[in-house]
Design a protein around this motif. Sequence first.
Motif, PDB file in Angstrom:
ATOM      1  N   THR A 115       9.191  -2.254  -2.637  1.00  0.00           N
ATOM      2  CA  THR A 115       8.462  -3.336  -2.820  1.00  0.00           C
ATOM      3  C   THR A 115       6.987  -2.600  -3.026  1.00  0.00           C
ATOM      4  OG1 THR A 115       7.462  -5.188  -1.789  1.00  0.00           O
ATOM      5  CG2 THR A 115       7.977  -3.451  -0.347  1.00  0.00           C
ATOM      6  N   SER A 116       6.248  -3.480  -3.990  1.00  0.00           N
ATOM      7  CA  SER A 116       4.739  -2.745  -4.259  1.00  0.00           C
ATOM      8  C   SER A 116       3.749  -3.499  -3.027  1.00  0.00           C
ATOM      9  CB  SER A 116       4.360  -3.524  -5.359  1.00  0.00           C
ATOM     10  OG  SER A 116       5.177  -2.795  -6.519  1.00  0.00           O
ATOM     11  N   GLY A 117       4.206  -4.336  -2.395  1.00  0.00           N
ATOM     12  CA  GLY A 117       3.142  -5.200  -1.386  1.00  0.00           C
ATOM     13  C   GLY A 117       3.708  -5.911  -0.223  1.00  0.00           C
ATOM     14  N   ALA A 136       9.538   2.119   1.348  1.00  0.00           N
ATOM     15  CA  ALA A 136       9.267   3.103   0.705  1.00  0.00           C
ATOM     16  C   ALA A 136       8.606   3.353  -0.820  1.00  0.00           C
ATOM     17  CB  ALA A 136      10.567   4.022   0.507  1.00  0.00           C
ATOM     18  N   HIS A 137       7.599   2.954  -0.951  1.00  0.00           N
ATOM     19  CA  HIS A 137       6.806   2.474  -1.993  1.00  0.00           C
ATOM     20  C   HIS A 137       6.361   3.581  -3.034  1.00  0.00           C
ATOM     21  CE1 HIS A 137       3.164   0.908  -4.543  1.00  0.00           C
ATOM     22  NE2 HIS A 137       4.356   0.484  -5.072  1.00  0.00           N
ATOM     23  N   PRO A 138       7.283   3.539  -4.151  1.00  0.00           N
ATOM     24  CA  PRO A 138       7.207   4.684  -5.137  1.00  0.00           C
ATOM     25  C   PRO A 138       6.054   4.337  -6.193  1.00  0.00           C
ATOM     26  CG  PRO A 138       8.960   3.794  -6.029  1.00  0.00           C
ATOM     27  CD  PRO A 138       8.364   2.934  -4.660  1.00  0.00           C
ATOM     28  N   TYR A 139       5.646   5.385  -7.122  1.00  0.00           N
ATOM     29  CA  TYR A 139       4.930   5.128  -8.136  1.00  0.00           C
ATOM     30  C   TYR A 139       5.343   5.676  -9.515  1.00  0.00           C
ATOM     31  CZ  TYR A 139       1.077   3.710  -5.151  1.00  0.00           C
ATOM     32  OH  TYR A 139       0.189   2.922  -4.184  1.00  0.00           O
ATOM     33  N   ASN A 140       5.290   4.692 -10.420  1.00  0.00           N
ATOM     34  CA  ASN A 140       6.028   4.849 -11.792  1.00  0.00           C
ATOM     35  C   ASN A 140       5.522   6.061 -12.673  1.00  0.00           C
ATOM     36  OD1 ASN A 140       7.827   4.206 -13.963  1.00  0.00           O
ATOM     37  ND2 ASN A 140       6.487   3.074 -14.812  1.00  0.00           N
ATOM     38  N   PRO A 141       6.021   7.089 -13.146  1.00  0.00           N
ATOM     39  CA  PRO A 141       7.621   7.181 -13.159  1.00  0.00           C
ATOM     40  C   PRO A 141       7.962   8.270 -11.678  1.00  0.00           C
ATOM     41  CG  PRO A 141       6.514   8.768 -14.479  1.00  0.00           C
ATOM     42  CD  PRO A 141       5.501   8.122 -13.908  1.00  0.00           C
ATOM     43  N   GLY A 187      -2.075   2.242  -1.934  1.00  0.00           N
ATOM     44  CA  GLY A 187      -2.484   2.550  -3.388  1.00  0.00           C
ATOM     45  C   GLY A 187      -2.676   1.181  -4.204  1.00  0.00           C
ATOM     46  N   ASP A 188      -1.688   0.173  -4.081  1.00  0.00           N
ATOM     47  CA  ASP A 188      -1.652  -0.814  -4.818  1.00  0.00           C
ATOM     48  C   ASP A 188      -2.924  -1.594  -4.561  1.00  0.00           C
ATOM     49  OD1 ASP A 188       1.603  -1.553  -5.603  1.00  0.00           O
ATOM     50  OD2 ASP A 188       0.135  -0.428  -6.507  1.00  0.00           O
ATOM     51  N   ARG A 189      -3.422  -1.562  -3.176  1.00  0.00           N
ATOM     52  CA  ARG A 189      -4.739  -2.458  -2.835  1.00  0.00           C
ATOM     53  C   ARG A 189      -5.881  -1.890  -3.727  1.00  0.00           C
ATOM     54  NH1 ARG A 189      -4.387  -5.813   1.639  1.00  0.00           N
ATOM     55  NH2 ARG A 189      -6.529  -5.934   1.964  1.00  0.00           N
ATOM     56  N   LEU A 190      -5.767  -0.633  -3.843  1.00  0.00           N
ATOM     57  CA  LEU A 190      -7.043   0.139  -4.761  1.00  0.00           C
ATOM     58  C   LEU A 190      -6.812  -0.146  -6.177  1.00  0.00           C
ATOM     59  CD1 LEU A 190      -7.084   3.652  -2.870  1.00  0.00           C
ATOM     60  CD2 LEU A 190      -8.465   1.626  -2.584  1.00  0.00           C
ATOM     61  N   LEU A 191      -5.701  -0.235  -6.452  1.00  0.00           N
ATOM     62  CA  LEU A 191      -5.176  -0.363  -8.150  1.00  0.00           C
ATOM     63  C   LEU A 191      -5.455  -1.837  -8.373  1.00  0.00           C
ATOM     64  CD1 LEU A 191      -1.748   1.451  -8.467  1.00  0.00           C
ATOM     65  CD2 LEU A 191      -4.132   2.111  -9.556  1.00  0.00           C
ATOM     66  N   GLU A 192      -5.194  -3.049  -7.404  1.00  0.00           N
ATOM     67  CA  GLU A 192      -5.453  -4.295  -7.723  1.00  0.00           C
ATOM     68  C   GLU A 192      -7.130  -4.457  -7.948  1.00  0.00           C
ATOM     69  OE1 GLU A 192      -2.068  -5.642  -8.314  1.00  0.00           O
ATOM     70  OE2 GLU A 192      -3.521  -7.205  -7.926  1.00  0.00           O
TER      71      GLU A 192
HETATM   72  C1  LIG Z   1       1.833  -2.882 -10.750  1.00  0.00           C
HETATM   73  N1  LIG Z   1       2.394  -2.548  -9.566  1.00  0.00           N
HETATM   74  C2  LIG Z   1       1.853  -3.165  -8.342  1.00  0.00           C
HETATM   75  C3  LIG Z   1       3.970  -2.840  -9.661  1.00  0.00           C
HETATM   76  C4  LIG Z   1       2.289  -0.867  -9.481  1.00  0.00           C
HETATM   77  C5  LIG Z   1       2.847  -0.058  -8.302  1.00  0.00           C
HETATM   78  O1  LIG Z   1       3.351  -1.033  -7.455  1.00  0.00           O
HETATM   79  C6  LIG Z   1       2.509   1.159  -8.117  1.00  0.00           C
HETATM   80  C7  LIG Z   1       2.447   2.028  -9.511  1.00  0.00           C
HETATM   81  O2  LIG Z   1       3.711   2.525 -10.001  1.00  0.00           O
HETATM   82  O3  LIG Z   1       1.480   2.093 -10.009  1.00  0.00           O
END
Ligand SMILES: C[N+](C)(C)CC(=O)CC(=O)[O-]
Length: 490
Positions: A115-117, A136-141, A187-192
């Motif tokens: 889950t992203s959040g 266990a939230h990963p980042y793509n790829p 990470g996603d809070r910062l990205l958001e």
């Molecule tokens: C856009 N997103 C919230 C699905 C991004 C992520 O969850 C992490 C990522 O890979 O950037």
Amino acid sequence: MALNRAACIGGGVIGAGWIARLLLAGVDVDVFDPAPDAQRIVAEVLANAQRAAGKLLDAPLPAPGQLRFADTLEQAVAGAELIQESVPERLDLKRAVLQAIDAHAAPDAIIGSSTSGLLPSDLQQGMRHPERLVVAHPYNPVYLLPLVEIVGGHQTSTQTIRRASSLYTALGMKPVTINREIEAFVGDRLLEALWREALWLVKDDIASVTEIDDVIRYSFGLRWAQMGLFQTYRIAGGEAGMRHFLGQFGPALKWPWTKLMDVPEMDEALIDKIAAQSDEQAGGRSIRDLERIRDDNLVAIIRALAQQQGGAGWGAGAALRDQEQMLRDAAADATAAPLQLTSGSVPAEWIDYNGHMTEHRYLQVFGETSDALLTHLGLDADYFASGRSFYTVETHIMHLGEAHEGDGYETRTRILSADDKRLHVFHQISNPATGSVLASAEQMLLHVDTTAQKATPVDADLGNRIAALAREHAVLPGAAAVGRYVGQRP
Ligand SMILES: C[N+](C)(C)CC(=O)CC(=O)[O-]
Ligand SMILES: NC(=O)C1=CN([C@@H]2O[C@H](COP(=O)(O)OP(=O)(O)OC[C@H]3O[C@@H](n4cnc5c(N)ncnc54)[C@H](O)[C@@H]3O)[C@@H](O)[C@H]2O)C=CC1
């Protein structure tokens, strides 16, 4: 902590990335995903991942894990030590899937949600064993970016957090355990925050998607690839460091710069505008094209970071160095029961003017042994008649002893590595009477379409047979050293 079998529930963008990372780490993976095109998506992502791993790693990969698609979730999770959930970001759906996993997983299995959040405490509701659920939230790829955010819920045990971190580390990842759960974690809070502001900039026609992406990738995006926010700003503070930076730029946070508290209405007009500009930016490249460009760029950045600090690496480069060392240690420890495929005795016509077996006869024996390996894999006349075969594209022979007329010989074969088109093998010819090794050959075999005369992937069935054989007859101790003679990295 070694991981042998995992299950992936959901094989989309993220689930397929997990499947690829697990398989390349030698883990058998059972997948459940009801989408009719799930197997195609997984195969395409896996091909990208194998391509990227071959460029990224200076260490031998283990024999790839076996991939199976289960008809039901129950079948997929049975026997798995780690179950990674990657279904769509809907709390109701995730709860139902996690409860189903919980009901059929082994008692000591770890359940990780991608889950992203969503809060793990919310995801745990209704589970009989909530203590083993962890985000266990990963980042793509997933197969390239090492970060995985580990977040426990109120009912997650510390043992689960500890085991999960160890399992993901064994996959070559960089787990960061977040102290306390919060929506979207770190990470996603910062990205958001960045995403919201960027949306306003597009909505208000301040800048286009391309201009915004260029601002990021020609400046702080490069900085963030090697140092995060705080380390970068510490340096920006000059010799006086962070205190100076905060003193100088702190007040700006009160200025009415930001619309961060508001989110633009994601109406059709804004969606159309962003989509149109994004299509123009893509320049007709497919998503797979863009993924390969992204992967090549990420491999280049990570490998460049791995060269820093005297080769110890920095940031993601240090994580790569750790992964390579782990792979080398595993390869050195690997014990391989050799495949004994051919044997015979040296006939008179194989003896040359030096009174011993002449050199091209060694190549003949090695060639016959590779043929025997293909037979062992079930490749027969029908297979070759169907227009597919393996060609030997590279051989490195080492002559280590002599054979004389009437001497017996036997061969031993191990598989150094394999992917969807290549079979990297190591043969040895020994004298069974003395046990001495007479010669070795490292060979790269390429799977080809003999009609089109070009390399072509093996089908899933043959790929699984090769993977199973490689697991039984995997890398021999020190094989990594042998790899230096072959132009192609395994
Ligand atoms: C856009 N997103 C919230 C699905 C991004 C992520 O969850 C992490 C990522 O890979 O950037
Ligand atoms: N896409 C991204 O950049 C990232 C996504 N995530 C998270 O990963 C999760 C998955 O997201 P994506 O892979 O992007 O979505 P996706 O839509 O690409 O894939 C989801 C997959 O789940 C399958 N699915 C749906 N219901 C299912 C069920 N009941 N059982 C098994 N499979 C089922 C679908 O068929 C689909 O293949 C989400 O929680 C998302 O927030 C995490 C990090 C990054």
